[in-house]
Design an enzyme around this catalytic site. Structure first.
Site, PDB file in Angstrom:
ATOM      1  N   HIS A  79      22.698 -43.844  -3.945  1.00  0.00           N
ATOM      2  CA  HIS A  79      22.327 -45.258  -3.851  1.00  0.00           C
ATOM      3  C   HIS A  79      21.800 -45.757  -5.190  1.00  0.00           C
ATOM      4  O   HIS A  79      20.969 -45.106  -5.825  1.00  0.00           O
ATOM      5  CB  HIS A  79      21.258 -45.455  -2.782  1.00  0.00           C
ATOM      6  CG  HIS A  79      21.785 -45.385  -1.387  1.00  0.00           C
ATOM      7  ND1 HIS A  79      21.050 -45.744  -0.286  1.00  0.00           N
ATOM      8  CD2 HIS A  79      23.001 -44.992  -0.913  1.00  0.00           C
ATOM      9  CE1 HIS A  79      21.772 -45.579   0.805  1.00  0.00           C
ATOM     10  NE2 HIS A  79      22.955 -45.117   0.453  1.00  0.00           N
ATOM     11  N   TYR A 208      14.111 -52.553   3.437  1.00  0.00           N
ATOM     12  CA  TYR A 208      12.699 -52.540   3.795  1.00  0.00           C
ATOM     13  C   TYR A 208      12.306 -53.966   4.162  1.00  0.00           C
ATOM     14  O   TYR A 208      12.374 -54.875   3.328  1.00  0.00           O
ATOM     15  CB  TYR A 208      11.850 -52.059   2.625  1.00  0.00           C
ATOM     16  CG  TYR A 208      12.003 -50.594   2.300  1.00  0.00           C
ATOM     17  CD1 TYR A 208      11.039 -49.670   2.695  1.00  0.00           C
ATOM     18  CD2 TYR A 208      13.104 -50.117   1.591  1.00  0.00           C
ATOM     19  CE1 TYR A 208      11.161 -48.320   2.407  1.00  0.00           C
ATOM     20  CE2 TYR A 208      13.245 -48.770   1.292  1.00  0.00           C
ATOM     21  CZ  TYR A 208      12.270 -47.882   1.704  1.00  0.00           C
ATOM     22  OH  TYR A 208      12.403 -46.538   1.406  1.00  0.00           O
ATOM     23  N   PRO A 305       5.407 -42.063   5.211  1.00  0.00           N
ATOM     24  CA  PRO A 305       6.818 -41.965   4.820  1.00  0.00           C
ATOM     25  C   PRO A 305       7.382 -43.197   4.134  1.00  0.00           C
ATOM     26  O   PRO A 305       8.527 -43.159   3.669  1.00  0.00           O
ATOM     27  CB  PRO A 305       7.526 -41.713   6.153  1.00  0.00           C
ATOM     28  CG  PRO A 305       6.623 -42.325   7.180  1.00  0.00           C
ATOM     29  CD  PRO A 305       5.233 -42.110   6.678  1.00  0.00           C
ATOM     30  N   LYS A 309       8.191 -39.915  -0.297  1.00  0.00           N
ATOM     31  CA  LYS A 309       7.695 -38.993  -1.316  1.00  0.00           C
ATOM     32  C   LYS A 309       7.415 -37.583  -0.814  1.00  0.00           C
ATOM     33  O   LYS A 309       7.242 -36.670  -1.617  1.00  0.00           O
ATOM     34  CB  LYS A 309       6.407 -39.549  -1.950  1.00  0.00           C
ATOM     35  CG  LYS A 309       6.626 -40.818  -2.740  1.00  0.00           C
ATOM     36  CD  LYS A 309       7.560 -40.578  -3.906  1.00  0.00           C
ATOM     37  CE  LYS A 309       8.253 -41.834  -4.329  1.00  0.00           C
ATOM     38  NZ  LYS A 309       9.483 -41.604  -5.058  1.00  0.00           N
ATOM     39  N   TYR A 397       9.847 -45.321  -7.062  1.00  0.00           N
ATOM     40  CA  TYR A 397      10.737 -45.051  -5.939  1.00  0.00           C
ATOM     41  C   TYR A 397      11.810 -44.038  -6.323  1.00  0.00           C
ATOM     42  O   TYR A 397      12.082 -43.082  -5.574  1.00  0.00           O
ATOM     43  CB  TYR A 397      11.389 -46.359  -5.490  1.00  0.00           C
ATOM     44  CG  TYR A 397      12.168 -46.243  -4.200  1.00  0.00           C
ATOM     45  CD1 TYR A 397      11.531 -46.361  -2.969  1.00  0.00           C
ATOM     46  CD2 TYR A 397      13.543 -46.024  -4.205  1.00  0.00           C
ATOM     47  CE1 TYR A 397      12.239 -46.250  -1.780  1.00  0.00           C
ATOM     48  CE2 TYR A 397      14.259 -45.914  -3.030  1.00  0.00           C
ATOM     49  CZ  TYR A 397      13.604 -46.026  -1.813  1.00  0.00           C
ATOM     50  OH  TYR A 397      14.309 -45.907  -0.633  1.00  0.00           O
TER      51      TYR A 397
END
Length: 412
Positions: A79, A208, A305, A309, A397
């Site tokens: 991605h 998200y 979550p 990580k 991220y």
């Protein structure tokens, strides 16, 4: 297949056959360091348990480097971005553009574990399933021992070092005396309802979503299986969420306002095959080393979550630890080993901060005021409009670089 015999002596005894313990064993094996892995569950259970599914660039590089990247490269979904949805708006973050080329890969932890188990059994050190570690003694001495139950009998594994990859409630963490360890914790007033659905993902990348109804995450396990999450109150029973309610809520929380110019959107619906509720908490135990016992992964730290990580932190821990043990093995120097806890904790706290930021920015607390919501939206708007804010999120991220060798060690 005949179970392997009990192991009584090794250089590094590893408690826990999850991704942290298995990867450490793989790295040590390739360095020529004897080790043995004790896993309390059977192989089928270990290979089925659902956990994380997003790998940082550094994690992918480590897996490839140790020979565990073949299936990952064939089946992993690379991605280049993530999508944020808030206030009826949609904003995409381009990860390579913001991070000098770093990406993330969707590849389930269950698949990482399967790959590492296959390598371990084919060419690695002893791996004992159904071997329950009972106690660790001699942590502050020169030869620690792990007492474990295997095939109905109690055995003792003598080691030079014991590495606890057995989670927060494992025996390795408890081997550090209470007066020598400190645990920092934070609880969250909400959980995730996680579901697996036999339906292609609703988007090519993760979504998200912040809304006044709560958080939602659209993820995936493969091109044909979706992994989806909804914020729910603590103590929620999955049985209270029939399939139609889940799909309706996912659609409502990720809705986009046509006035923004976005095309109409709704999630692809399909059969939901699994439901579970995941509590959310943060935890860090310091130090990550006491004498001859070292902690890695969930035994040392837990993150909510939202930032993806947990698995990646575990990989960073054991990569640093394998490097330190290799230095000891090849030169006799303990400098990297002595620096292990401090080296890892710098990264751990950075990841804890990012995970807490993502969690508190995207979720709606039960007692949240309109003022608090406006602060969240202001932060999300800043990420969408300020390149520096977007880069900060993207860098965390996609994953910070793996910890470097401390300067005082590398110069010797």
């Amino acid at each position: 297949m005949t179970p392997p015999p009990p192991v009584r002596r090794t250089t590094v005894g590893i408690i826990g056959g999850g991704p942290a313990g298995l990867l450490l064993a793989r790295l040590l094996h390739r360095s020529g360091i004897d080790c043995a892995v004790l896993e309390s569950r059977d192989r089928g259970y270990v290979e089925r348990r659902q956990r994380a599914g997003l790998l940082e660039q550094g994690t992918v590089d480590v897996l490839r480097g140790c020979g565990a990247g073949a299936r990952l490269d064939r089946e992993g979904l690379v991605h280049d971005g993530i999508e944020l949805r808030f206030a009826g708006r949609s904003h995409r973050l381009d990860l390579p553009e913001l991070t000098d080329g770093r990406r993330v890969t969707v590849y389930a932890q269950t698949e990482v574990v399967k790959d590492l188990i296959a390598l371990q059994l084919a060419e690695g050190a002893p791996l004992l399933f159904g071997a329950e570690a009972l106690t660790v003694e001699g942590a502050d001495g020169g030869r620690p021992a792990v007492h474990y139950r295997y095939q109905g009998r109690v055995h003792t594994l003598h080691c030079d070092y014991v590495v606890g990859c057995d989670g927060f409630h494992g025996v390795a963490r408890r081997a550090i005396p209470e007066g020598e360890r400190r645990t920092y914790e934070r609880g969250y007033p909400y959980s995730w309802l996680g579901v697996l659905a036999d339906v292609p993902p609703s988007a090519d990348e993760l979504i998200y979503a912040h809304s006044d109804r709560g958080f939602a995450l659209f993820s995936m396990r493969s091109p044909t299986v979706s992994r989806l999450y909804l914020q729910v109150p603590n103590g929620t029973d999955p049985a209270d969420w029939p399939d139609d309610r889940i799909w309706d809520e996912l659609q409502a929380r990720a809705a986009v306002d046509p006035a923004t110019g976005a095309a109409p959107w709704k999630p692809a619906r399909g059969p939901i095959t699994a439901k579970s509720v995941l509590p959310m908490r943060s935890s860090v135990t310091e130090p990550m080393r006491y004498g001859r016992v070292l902690l890695a992964g969930d035994a040392a730290h837990i993150v909510p979550p939202t930032g993806a990580k947990g698995l990646n932190l575990a990989v960073a821990d054991v990569t640093v630890l394998a490097r330190a043990l290799d230095r000891l093995h090849t030169t006799g120097s303990t400098e990297l080993l002595d620096a292990y806890s401090a080296t890892c904790l710098r990264r751990v706290w950075r990841a804890e901060h990012f995970s807490a930021f993502m969690t508190t920015t995207l979720h709606t607390a039960p007692d949240q005021s309109p003022f608090d919501t406006r602060l969240q939206l202001a932060q999300l708007d800043r990420i969408a409009t300020a390149p520096h804010a977007a880069a900060e999120l993207a860098e965390n991220y996609a994953g910070l670089p793996l910890p470097a060798v401390p300067a005082e060690c590398s110069s010797r």
